[in-house]
Design a protein around this motif. Structure first.
Motif, short mmCIF file in Angstrom:
data_model
loop_
_atom_site.label_atom_id
_atom_site.label_comp_id
_atom_site.label_asym_id
_atom_site.label_seq_id
_atom_site.Cartn_x
_atom_site.Cartn_y
_atom_site.Cartn_z
N PRO A 1 0.80 -1.21 0.02
CA PRO A 1 0.07 -0.07 0.01
C PRO A 1 0.93 1.33 0.03
CG PRO A 1 -0.73 -1.54 1.64
CD PRO A 1 0.67 -2.07 1.21
N ALA A 2 0.33 2.33 -0.54
CA ALA A 2 1.06 3.58 -0.68
C ALA A 2 1.43 4.04 0.84
CB ALA A 2 0.29 4.70 -1.59
N LEU B 1 5.49 5.35 3.75
CA LEU B 1 5.10 5.84 2.45
C LEU B 1 5.76 5.03 1.28
CD1 LEU B 1 4.61 9.76 2.77
CD2 LEU B 1 2.93 7.81 3.43
N ASP B 2 5.31 4.70 0.14
CA ASP B 2 5.76 4.21 -0.96
C ASP B 2 5.84 5.34 -1.63
OD1 ASP B 2 6.72 3.24 -3.10
OD2 ASP B 2 5.12 1.60 -3.54
N ARG C 1 11.51 5.06 0.39
CA ARG C 1 10.65 4.55 1.49
C ARG C 1 10.40 5.68 2.56
NH1 ARG C 1 8.57 -0.11 3.61
NH2 ARG C 1 8.34 -0.36 5.82
N GLY C 2 9.31 6.26 2.92
CA GLY C 2 9.30 7.51 3.56
C GLY C 2 8.53 7.01 5.11
N ILE D 1 4.97 13.10 -4.15
CA ILE D 1 6.22 12.66 -4.49
C ILE D 1 5.70 10.98 -4.80
CG2 ILE D 1 8.24 11.41 -3.19
CD1 ILE D 1 8.31 13.45 -1.32
N ASP D 2 6.11 10.88 -6.24
CA ASP D 2 5.67 9.43 -6.70
C ASP D 2 4.13 9.68 -6.89
OD1 ASP D 2 6.96 7.14 -8.43
OD2 ASP D 2 5.40 6.23 -6.75
N ASP D 3 3.49 8.80 -6.36
CA ASP D 3 2.04 8.88 -6.45
C ASP D 3 1.37 9.04 -5.40
OD1 ASP D 3 -0.32 8.62 -8.03
OD2 ASP D 3 -0.42 6.54 -7.73
N VAL D 4 2.00 9.71 -4.33
CA VAL D 4 1.50 10.18 -2.80
C VAL D 4 1.56 11.75 -2.94
CG1 VAL D 4 1.85 10.04 -0.38
CG2 VAL D 4 2.45 7.91 -1.96
#
Length: 257
Positions: free
Chosen positions: A4-5, A17-18, A23-24, A133-136
């Motif tokens: 999951p994101a 976070l993805d 990796r956040g 950031i990316d898809d988040v």
């Protein structure tokens, strides 16, 4: 299916976070220096919990092996340029992250107006309407998120400090921090964006409202009738929100907890 994101960390007001290549570790409402603020605002005298806040965050960083820390607004408490013990707390946190080679991204919150001036080049700062950031999508939530943040498949915000009041069978009650998650309705954002709404990329995003990381900052009782939300787009833009405790307990619809 991949991870999951946004993945809440059991037992903590934080999530991983993805972020694509990274990796956040994300938290909201750190409120460094809150004890000074409470002293001036309410006359409440509390010993500083700065060292414990930093240890909790660093422990989560070690636990998750994250590449980046993301703060969803209100890194500091007072709505002014941070100084004194407030600035010292942020500086100690940044020094600890620098020693680990971990950058900090801050989605600017309503308490963060002077952070960039005091800590230039030490924080990756997103604007008040958020970013991606990316898809988040990442925003604080005190203003309407912009088109960039809304174009992601997941939007993460803070600001609300969601909490639930739980009552037992004998009439006792307690308040616990909570997550709020659900689908966003597009219509309120189109109205808020005006002409810019015509170009809004919409991927049916999920909204994730983070609990406050700072356990001294209070919050919105999301399941108490008459309580108003702080974010300008809540609850109107939230289609089907559900509440979760930080231990992972699913409470169901926040309206009927």
């Amino acid at each position: 299916m991949g991870e999951p994101a946004v993945e809440p960390i059991p037992g903590a007001p934080a999530a991983t976070l993805d972020l694509g290549e990274e990796r956040g570790l994300a938290v909201a409402d750190y409120h460094a220096g809150i004890e000074v603020g409470l002293r001036y605002e309410r006359g409440v005298e509390l010993d500083s919990n700065a060292d414990e806040r930093r240890r909790r965050l660093l422990s989560l960083l070690d636990r998750t092996n994250a590449d980046r820390v993301v703060v969803l607004g209100d890194l500091v408490h007072r709505i002014a340029e941070p100084d004194g013990v407030e600035a010292e707390e942020v500086r100690d946190l940044l020094d600890a992250l620098d020693s680990r080679g971990v950058p900090l991204t801050l989605a600017t919150g309503n308490h963060d107006g002077g952070v960039a001036d005091v800590f230039p080049d030490r924080i990756d700062l997103l604007p008040t309407d958020g970013g991606r950031i990316d898809d988040v999508g990442l925003a604080h939530g005190h203003t309407w998120p912009g088109a960039e943040a809304l174009s992601a498949s997941t939007l993460c915000i803070g600001h609300e400090h969601p909490s639930v009041r739980l009552t037992d069978e004998v009439g006792g009650s307690r308040v616990e921090r909570a997550w709020l998650r659900g689908s966003l309705r597009r219509e309120p954002f189109l109205e808020a964006l005006g002409d810019d709404g015509d170009e809004l990329v919409w991927n049916d995003p999920e909204l994730v409202v983070f609990p406050a990381f700072n356990d001294r900052s209070g919050g919105t009782w999301i399941n108490v009738e008459g309580e108003s939300f702080l974010s300008p787009f809540l609850p109107e833009a939230l289609a089907d929100g559900e509440a979760y405790l930080t231990d992972g307990t699913r409470l169901g619809s926040y309206r009927s907890v």
